[in-house]
Design a protein around this motif. Structure first.
Motif, PDB file in Angstrom:
ATOM      1  N   SER A 102       0.730  -1.262   0.680  1.00 32.92           N
ATOM      2  CA  SER A 102      -0.175  -0.110  -0.083  1.00 32.92           C
ATOM      3  C   SER A 102       0.759   0.548   0.037  1.00 32.92           C
ATOM      4  N   ALA A 103       2.506   1.299   0.511  1.00 33.35           N
ATOM      5  CA  ALA A 103       3.359   2.434   0.460  1.00 33.35           C
ATOM      6  C   ALA A 103       3.144   2.169  -0.509  1.00 33.35           C
ATOM      7  N   GLN A 104       3.047   1.367  -1.467  1.00 27.17           N
ATOM      8  CA  GLN A 104       4.028   1.843  -3.538  1.00 27.17           C
ATOM      9  C   GLN A 104       2.432   2.774  -4.071  1.00 27.17           C
ATOM     10  N   TYR A 105       1.683   2.223  -3.600  1.00 31.10           N
ATOM     11  CA  TYR A 105       0.242   2.825  -4.521  1.00 31.10           C
ATOM     12  C   TYR A 105       0.024   4.211  -3.165  1.00 31.10           C
ATOM     13  N   PHE A 106       0.122   4.292  -1.913  1.00 32.33           N
ATOM     14  CA  PHE A 106      -0.019   5.377  -1.541  1.00 32.33           C
ATOM     15  C   PHE A 106       1.443   6.651  -2.284  1.00 32.33           C
ATOM     16  N   MET A 107       1.967   6.592  -3.086  1.00 32.69           N
ATOM     17  CA  MET A 107       3.141   7.173  -3.227  1.00 32.69           C
ATOM     18  C   MET A 107       2.912   7.235  -5.071  1.00 32.69           C
ATOM     19  N   SER A 108       2.230   6.581  -5.394  1.00 30.45           N
ATOM     20  CA  SER A 108       1.250   6.922  -6.948  1.00 30.45           C
ATOM     21  C   SER A 108       0.498   7.962  -6.931  1.00 30.45           C
ATOM     22  N   SER A 109      -0.417   7.733  -6.276  1.00 31.99           N
ATOM     23  CA  SER A 109      -1.715   8.590  -6.063  1.00 31.99           C
ATOM     24  C   SER A 109      -0.857   9.919  -5.674  1.00 31.99           C
ATOM     25  N   TRP A 110       0.105   9.557  -4.672  1.00 31.10           N
ATOM     26  CA  TRP A 110       0.291  11.160  -4.120  1.00 31.10           C
ATOM     27  C   TRP A 110       1.051  11.643  -5.094  1.00 31.10           C
ATOM     28  N   LEU A 111       1.668  11.393  -5.852  1.00 35.02           N
ATOM     29  CA  LEU A 111       2.257  12.085  -6.908  1.00 35.02           C
ATOM     30  C   LEU A 111       1.432  12.684  -7.932  1.00 35.02           C
ATOM     31  N   THR A 112       0.467  11.577  -8.056  1.00 30.10           N
ATOM     32  CA  THR A 112      -0.533  12.224  -9.039  1.00 30.10           C
ATOM     33  C   THR A 112      -1.404  13.246  -8.714  1.00 30.10           C
ATOM     34  N   PHE A 113      -1.553  13.203  -7.698  1.00 33.46           N
ATOM     35  CA  PHE A 113      -2.332  14.179  -7.031  1.00 33.46           C
ATOM     36  C   PHE A 113      -2.406  15.736  -7.238  1.00 33.46           C
ATOM     37  N   HIS A 114      -0.255  15.452  -6.699  1.00 32.29           N
ATOM     38  CA  HIS A 114       0.057  16.940  -7.182  1.00 32.29           C
ATOM     39  C   HIS A 114       1.194  17.401  -8.259  1.00 32.29           C
ATOM     40  N   GLY A 115       0.234  16.626  -9.461  1.00 35.05           N
ATOM     41  CA  GLY A 115       0.571  16.990 -10.885  1.00 35.05           C
ATOM     42  C   GLY A 115       1.802  16.406 -11.339  1.00 35.05           C
ATOM     43  N   LEU A 116       2.001  15.574 -10.610  1.00 34.85           N
ATOM     44  CA  LEU A 116       3.659  14.786 -11.119  1.00 34.85           C
ATOM     45  C   LEU A 116       3.645  13.355 -11.504  1.00 34.85           C
ATOM     46  N   GLY A 117       4.115  12.230 -11.587  1.00 36.86           N
ATOM     47  CA  GLY A 117       4.510  11.060 -12.338  1.00 36.86           C
ATOM     48  C   GLY A 117       5.719  10.151 -11.662  1.00 36.86           C
ATOM     49  N   SER A 118       5.807   8.721 -12.509  1.00 43.01           N
ATOM     50  CA  SER A 118       6.473   8.309 -11.778  1.00 43.01           C
ATOM     51  C   SER A 118       7.600   8.456 -12.282  1.00 43.01           C
ATOM     52  N   SER A 119       7.694   8.598 -13.575  1.00 41.32           N
ATOM     53  CA  SER A 119       8.949   9.230 -14.400  1.00 41.32           C
ATOM     54  C   SER A 119       9.688  10.913 -14.016  1.00 41.32           C
ATOM     55  N   ASP A 120       8.627  11.881 -13.015  1.00 37.11           N
ATOM     56  CA  ASP A 120       9.429  12.393 -12.058  1.00 37.11           C
ATOM     57  C   ASP A 120      10.138  12.737 -10.877  1.00 37.11           C
ATOM     58  N   VAL A 121       9.957  11.109 -10.244  1.00 33.06           N
ATOM     59  CA  VAL A 121      11.542  10.527  -9.035  1.00 33.06           C
ATOM     60  C   VAL A 121      11.398   9.822  -9.650  1.00 33.06           C
ATOM     61  N   LYS A 122      13.254   9.549  -8.629  1.00 28.67           N
ATOM     62  CA  LYS A 122      13.784   8.177  -8.597  1.00 28.67           C
ATOM     63  C   LYS A 122      12.604   7.295  -8.279  1.00 28.67           C
ATOM     64  N   LEU A 123      12.340   6.127  -8.193  1.00 28.08           N
ATOM     65  CA  LEU A 123      11.390   5.553  -7.620  1.00 28.08           C
ATOM     66  C   LEU A 123      11.827   3.962  -7.161  1.00 28.08           C
ATOM     67  N   VAL A 124      12.901   3.768  -5.930  1.00 29.47           N
ATOM     68  CA  VAL A 124      13.578   2.980  -5.871  1.00 29.47           C
ATOM     69  C   VAL A 124      13.264   1.820  -4.414  1.00 29.47           C
ATOM     70  N   ALA A 125      13.643   0.461  -4.568  1.00 27.45           N
ATOM     71  CA  ALA A 125      12.696  -0.395  -3.623  1.00 27.45           C
ATOM     72  C   ALA A 125      13.282  -0.257  -2.181  1.00 27.45           C
ATOM     73  N   THR A 126      12.789  -0.388  -0.641  1.00 26.71           N
ATOM     74  CA  THR A 126      13.348  -0.828   0.155  1.00 26.71           C
ATOM     75  C   THR A 126      12.252  -1.956   0.957  1.00 26.71           C
ATOM     76  N   THR A 127      13.167  -2.149   2.212  1.00 26.01           N
ATOM     77  CA  THR A 127      12.472  -3.043   3.021  1.00 26.01           C
ATOM     78  C   THR A 127      11.471  -2.553   4.632  1.00 26.01           C
ATOM     79  N   PRO A 128      11.263  -3.114   5.368  1.00 28.68           N
ATOM     80  CA  PRO A 128      10.590  -2.968   6.135  1.00 28.68           C
ATOM     81  C   PRO A 128      11.619  -2.364   7.404  1.00 28.68           C
ATOM     82  N   SER A 129      12.745  -3.960   7.035  1.00 31.22           N
ATOM     83  CA  SER A 129      13.810  -3.924   8.170  1.00 31.22           C
ATOM     84  C   SER A 129      14.820  -2.843   8.079  1.00 31.22           C
ATOM     85  N   ASP A 130      14.693  -2.380   6.642  1.00 30.51           N
ATOM     86  CA  ASP A 130      15.574  -1.561   6.079  1.00 30.51           C
ATOM     87  C   ASP A 130      15.111  -0.157   5.701  1.00 30.51           C
ATOM     88  N   VAL A 131      14.708   0.663   6.032  1.00 31.45           N
ATOM     89  CA  VAL A 131      13.765   1.247   5.530  1.00 31.45           C
ATOM     90  C   VAL A 131      14.344   2.541   6.261  1.00 31.45           C
TER      91      VAL A 131
END
Length: 325
Positions: free
Chosen positions: A138-167
């Motif tokens: 759901s965190a990834q979905y939140f981020m995508s929705s957040w970007l859309t709300f602010h007129g941005l897309g996934s190409s406007d940020v560098k999205l990288v993977a992390t884990t709950p243990s390492d975030v």
């Protein structure tokens, strides 16, 4: 031997067999994700509501709803606690899974925490930055929705993977300029960075429904245990409503931290066991998003078919407001 004595002996033997069956009944294993969303479960366990309703419940800890779901899918748990998105992304691949109800809902469970020294203090500052999140959650979905709300897309940020243990360390060691993560990990990130942390405003771009997931087989084979499990959670919901300070203390015991933190985390949740049409609407939107992002293959499965309302409806019909089923 007289027939009456034979009959009594048979009943006595049957009683012993039933008692043995009850004594050796397998407990209901519930995969529980750590966080304020799980407060009703913590309360039910702390106040012995499971025992009072006649069900033996064993918690299986997990670090995310996705991990909880995987435990359930592997047979290591009968019930999984997870955001509804976990099931949305598996509508086609796991048709045996069902959503029994939602424990809580919140538009503030997931937050965007940024480093001020990365030049991020406002939403527009996120453009061009590296943002870490736990993919497929759901965190990834939140981020995508957040970007859309602010007129941005996934190409406007560098999205990288992390884990709950390492975030937390991902943000602390500058491997990312910001992280999109759920509570209580979001608060842990803020605590780790101190004054260098900024929580970026996040309008109600996504309301998470923290859900109880199970399987069709479990609903059939363990319907009585699941019903009693839900009864205990209804008691817990009532306790949270009438004894918020005592519920807060239970949450603090589970998560640690200050009384103020526990108060804030509770205030961000709406603790009600229910099945609203809103969860189906959200899941349908998530399926469309997942197809667009190539996270799932095309599927004709409607998430509404994965909602099983019969147990909750039998206990509390007013809590079920689905229009599709």
């Amino acid at each position: 031997m007289p027939s009456s004595r034979v009959s009594m002996l048979r009943w006595w033997c049957l009683g012993l067999l039933l008692a043995a069956a009850v004594g050796h009944a397998q407990p209901l294993k519930v995969a529980v994700s750590r966080g304020p969303v799980s407060l009703p479960l913590y309360v039910a366990e702390s106040n012995q509501y499971f025992k009072a309703t006649g069900v033996d419940v064993v918690f299986v800890p997990c670090k995310s709803g996705l991990e909880c779901f995987e435990l359930m899918s592997s047979g290591a748990a009968d019930v999984a606690t997870a955001a509804e998105l976990v099931l949305s992304l598996r509508a086609g691949s796991h048709p045996e899974s069902v959503l029994l109800g939602t424990l809580s809902s919140s538009a503030h469970q997931i937050k965007l925490v940024a480093r001020r020294d990365a030049g991020i203090a406002r939403p527009q500052d996120v453009q061009g930055k590296t943002v870490a999140t736990v993919m497929g959650t759901s965190a990834q979905y939140f981020m995508s929705s957040w970007l859309t709300f602010h007129g941005l897309g996934s190409s406007d940020v560098k999205l990288v993977a992390t884990t709950p243990s390492d975030v937390v360390q991902t943000l602390a060691t500058r491997r990312a300029d910001a992280v999109a993560i759920w509570e209580p990990l979001a608060s842990t990130c803020v605590q780790e960075l101190g004054g260098r942390a900024a929580i970026i405003p996040s309008p109600r771009v996504y309301t998470q429904f923290f859900s109880l997931l199970s399987t069709r087989q479990a609903v059939t084979v363990k319907s009585q245990a699941l019903t009693r499990f839900l009864q205990a959670l209804i008691k817990a919901e009532h306790f949270i409503e009438i004894e918020p300070q005592r519920a807060r203390d239970i949450l603090r015991t589970q998560l640690g931290g200050s009384t103020e933190l526990a108060d804030r985390l509770m205030s961000e949740q709406d603790y009600h066991l229910r099945l609203d049409q809103a969860v189906v609407t959200t899941m349908r939107s998530q399926v469309r998003w997942a197809r667009k992002e190539n996270l799932v293959s095309s599927s004709d499965t409607d998430p509404a078919t994965l909602v099983d309302a019969k147990l909750l409806r039998a206990l509390m019909p007013q809590a079920v407001t689905l229009v599709d089923r």
